[in-house]
Design an enzyme around this catalytic site. Structure first.
Site, PDB file in Angstrom:
ATOM      1  N   SER A 140       0.844  -1.197   0.000  1.00  0.00           N
ATOM      2  CA  SER A 140       0.000   0.000   0.000  1.00  0.00           C
ATOM      3  C   SER A 140       0.880   1.250   0.000  1.00  0.00           C
ATOM      4  O   SER A 140       1.671   1.457  -0.927  1.00  0.00           O
ATOM      5  CB  SER A 140      -0.961  -0.035   1.193  1.00  0.00           C
ATOM      6  N   GLU A 248      -1.969  -2.305  -8.158  1.00  0.00           N
ATOM      7  CA  GLU A 248      -3.198  -2.621  -7.427  1.00  0.00           C
ATOM      8  C   GLU A 248      -3.697  -1.345  -6.783  1.00  0.00           C
ATOM      9  O   GLU A 248      -2.987  -0.354  -6.713  1.00  0.00           O
ATOM     10  CB  GLU A 248      -2.923  -3.686  -6.353  1.00  0.00           C
ATOM     11  N   HIS A 316      -4.922  -5.254  -1.609  1.00  0.00           N
ATOM     12  CA  HIS A 316      -5.570  -5.192  -0.304  1.00  0.00           C
ATOM     13  C   HIS A 316      -6.510  -6.380  -0.158  1.00  0.00           C
ATOM     14  O   HIS A 316      -7.730  -6.258  -0.148  1.00  0.00           O
ATOM     15  CB  HIS A 316      -6.312  -3.869  -0.148  1.00  0.00           C
TER      16      HIS A 316
END
Length: 346
Positions: A140, A248, A316
């Site tokens: 992330s 992502e 995630h």
């Protein structure tokens, strides 16, 4: 050239020069692989971005690290909280620099993501980091660290689980294969086996989609799409040429993913990659007159002439792969596989 144009050109020169130097350095740096992990090693626990809400969550993360067979050493400022940041920028940067400098620490795991890693990039000691190669793992917001550290040092870092979450059996298997066994021919981020196959029951959630065919090879680069875009136009902008880009994101509607991919396309970044491996775009709610996420990913990568697939276990999600940023991989869209060509650790 008029006065206004001259001023603009002069203002842009330092940044352009810095970016050119950074990209040239990245292209010419030898790959540095950290040592593979073995049980009994010491893992330093840091929080380069946001912190968890309660101290007990930190205790939980330390127990997660111990359950993997490692000793754990908390960073000096691990319990600090400054609004949405885990302490001041200097404290968080000092913790990361200190963990790389600490001879007792064998690897560095991030407590969580959130926001704030990119604020540390001017404060990191890249010479120190490159001279003390260690596994650095997180995902992330930690994408900013993966991109910057690899660009400036050549060190392979690892896009993977954070210490603040439990590892699923899938994530632990990927962790062991990538960081402990170091297989060079490992297939990365393939979906886990469907648990309950049978008549009328097939996999629905973890499907791989070929968006554009082909086979290509290149060093892995990427992570969170928002963070990759966040670095564009900075001295830490990644070098995309010949790279195997993996992306992502979470809680981004298709139009926002469209906007970010369009930014990468307009900048010329997507024209330079060898291939694109999309992971999961979770919690991407659509409403009203919206393209689907599949349409956006397919259309925004059309015409590049590179293989593109969608649906790898990157992002995630609970079942999360470990991706060695900087190590070479092969993307075979026909077989929907991303295969590691060299180990990320030694």
């Amino acid at each position: 050239m008029d006065r206004r144009s001259l001023i603009k050109a002069m203002a842009a020169l330092p940044l352009a020069t810095g970016m050119a130097a950074a990209m040239a350095a990245d292209a010419g740096r030898p790959l540095i692989r950290p040592r593979r992990l073995r049980k009994g090693m010491t893992v330093g626990l840091v929080s380069p971005a946001s912190n968890v809400p309660e101290d007990d969550h930190i205790a939980f993360a330390m127990d997660v690290v111990r359950s993997l067979g490692f000793e754990v050493k908390p960073a000096q400022h691990l319990y600090q909280r400054t609004q949405y940041l885990a302490g001041t920028d200097q404290q968080r940067a000092d913790d990361l620099n200190a963990m790389f400098a600490d001879g007792e620490v064998d690897a560095i795991f991030c407590l969580r993501g959130g926001y704030g890693s990119s604020r540390l990039l001017p404060l990191l000691d890249y010479e120190l980091i490159g001279a003390n190669p260690k596994v650095l793992m997180g995902y992330s917001d930690i994408t900013a660290l993966h991109c910057a550290i690899h660009q400036r040092t050549g060190l392979v870092t690892f896009h993977g689980p954070i210490a603040g979450d439990n590892f699923t059996p899938y994530s632990y298997a990927q962790f062991r294969q990538t960081l402990m066994r170091a297989r060079p021919d490992q297939v990365l981020a393939a979906p886990p086996p469907f648990e309950d196959p049978g008549p009328g029951r097939v996999e629905k959630d973890n499907r791989l989609t070929v968006l554009h065919p082909g086979v290509a090879e290149g060093p892995l680069l990427g992570g969170n799409l928002s963070l990759v875009c966040h670095l564009m136009g900075t001295p830490w902008e990644p070098e995309f040429s010949g790279r195997m880009l993996f992306l992502e994101d979470v809680s981004e509607a298709p139009y926002r993913v469209d906007r970010m991919l369009t930014q990468l396309r307009l900048s010329g970044a997507l024209d330079r990659v060898a291939g694109i491996a999309f992971g999961k775009f979770t919690d991407a709610e659509t409403s009203g007159n919206s393209f689907s996420m599949e349409h956006v990913l397919r259309e925004r990568t059309a015409g590049l002439g590179v293989p593109v697939i969608r649906g790898l276990m990157i992002g995630h999600v609970e079942d999360q792969a470990v991706i060695p940023v900087g190590a070479a991989a092969r993307l075979d869209a026909g077989n929907a596989t991303l295969t590691l060509l060299e180990p990320g650790v030694v």
